[in-house]
Enzyme design. Structure first.
Site, short mmCIF file in Angstrom:
data_model
loop_
_atom_site.label_atom_id
_atom_site.label_comp_id
_atom_site.label_asym_id
_atom_site.label_seq_id
_atom_site.Cartn_x
_atom_site.Cartn_y
_atom_site.Cartn_z
N ASP A 1 -11.08 2.96 28.12
CA ASP A 1 -10.92 3.93 27.03
C ASP A 1 -11.78 3.58 25.82
O ASP A 1 -12.19 2.43 25.62
CB ASP A 1 -9.46 3.96 26.57
CG ASP A 1 -8.55 4.64 27.58
OD1 ASP A 1 -8.98 4.87 28.71
OD2 ASP A 1 -7.39 4.92 27.22
N HIS B 1 -10.18 -1.27 27.77
CA HIS B 1 -11.00 -0.60 26.74
C HIS B 1 -12.42 -1.11 26.77
O HIS B 1 -12.65 -2.33 26.78
CB HIS B 1 -10.38 -0.84 25.35
CG HIS B 1 -9.04 -0.20 25.18
ND1 HIS B 1 -7.88 -0.77 25.64
CD2 HIS B 1 -8.69 0.99 24.62
CE1 HIS B 1 -6.85 0.03 25.36
NE2 HIS B 1 -7.31 1.11 24.75
ZN ZN Z 1 -7.80 5.06 23.12
#
Ligand code: ZN
Length: 297
Positions: A102, A246
């Site tokens: 992400d 992430h």
């Molecule tokens: Zn996020």
């Protein structure tokens, strides 16, 4: 004698049937080749040589083998969306997991891609629209390598704090930026922090987008060390898991260092790592068995 002759006739008939079936098969194969290499050719390919067409089949555009794969993935997302507006994991019937990244694209994304490609594992990138002005080409490279690009809003607000129209704007603006980078309109969406409401589900469903949550949070954003990230991933994983990591939103060097160890650990446990659409093809969430939504931590 008559028995033998009948039997011989029957063998001949069978051979003719087999030969007929083979001819049909060869015909179908030729038809497929013609349609996949030349059918629906865009003008610039209308007079293309066979080698150019083969190159095209190996690319990512219309008529390419990659495009055929995407068609199956698109169908799997649509089929899932017809049963549920969101997912937390796959069906748990196959030893596959989906790695998800992400908050990119970012300066770290190419390094993540390098590891994923070297290891030959699938992954999905949930991207933030505001990053496209700087890192749009990175997202394009990811999609050319077969990594699906998904929508993760424009500037990462908790969606359940926004009005429906502001939520829609976050989603649409990002989809436009993704398309502007030459990437197929995303059919997967993840709300920041896993925070969403009924309006979020209505907005994404209306746009043919599946809301994708996760069941394994590596908590890599806390940056408590590579060992912790690896342990969080491996201790909670199960068949069908969607693992949250992430590749953007801050210093991701710990996540980067953890990734090869996570991949090795998952392999050692017999897991294959795939994209979310691939997981939906191989291990779709079973109807009526979607777990309850995550509560925001
Ligand atoms: Zn996020």
């Amino acid at each position: 004698m008559s028995d033998i002759s009948i039997s011989s006739d029957s063998i001949h008939q069978r051979r003719r049937r087999v030969a007929g079936a083979l001819l049909l098969l060869v015909g179908a194969l030729i038809a497929w080749l013609v349609s996949s290499l030349g059918g629906g050719a865009s003008p610039e390919f209308a007079g293309a040589s066979i080698s150019a067409r083969l190159t095209r089949a190996g690319g990512t555009g219309d008529g390419s083998l990659m495009h055929s794969r995407n068609a199956a993935e698109t169908a799997a997302v649509a089929a899932t969306l017809s049963r549920t507006p969101y997912i937390v994991s796959g069906g748990g019937q196959v030893r596959e997991v989906a790695l998800t990244f992400d908050d990119g694209p970012s300066e770290y994304t190419p390094k993540f891609l390098e590891i994923l490609k070297t290891e030959g594992v699938g992954a999905t990138f949930f991207t933030v629209g505001s990053m496209y002005s700087t890192f749009g080409p990175t997202a394009s490279l990811a999609t050319e390598d077969g990594y699906p690009i998904a929508n993760h809003t424009f500037n990462h607000p908790p969606m359940n704090s926004l009005s429906p129209s502001d939520q829609a704007s976050q989603v649409d603006r990002t989809t436009d930026l993704i398309k502007g980078a030459g990437i197929q309109a995303p059919n997967l969406y993840r709300p920041p922090y896993g925070a969403y409401d009924a309006a979020s589900l209505a907005i994404t469903k209306k746009r043919g987008m599946l809301l994708v949550l996760w069941d394994v949070d590596t908590l890599d954003w806390e940056r408590t060390g590579v060992d912790a990230i690896v342990s969080n991933a491996l201790s909670r994983v199960k068949p069908g898991s969607i693992i949250l990591m992430h590749d953007g939103g801050g210093d991701r060097s710990q996540t980067l260092a953890a990734l090869p160890r996570i991949i090795k650990g998952l392999r050692d446990r017999g897991y294959r790592m795939v994209s979310v659409p691939r997981l939906l093809i191989d291990d779709p969430p079973r109807a009526g068995e979607t777990p309850p939504p995550l509560t925001q931590a």
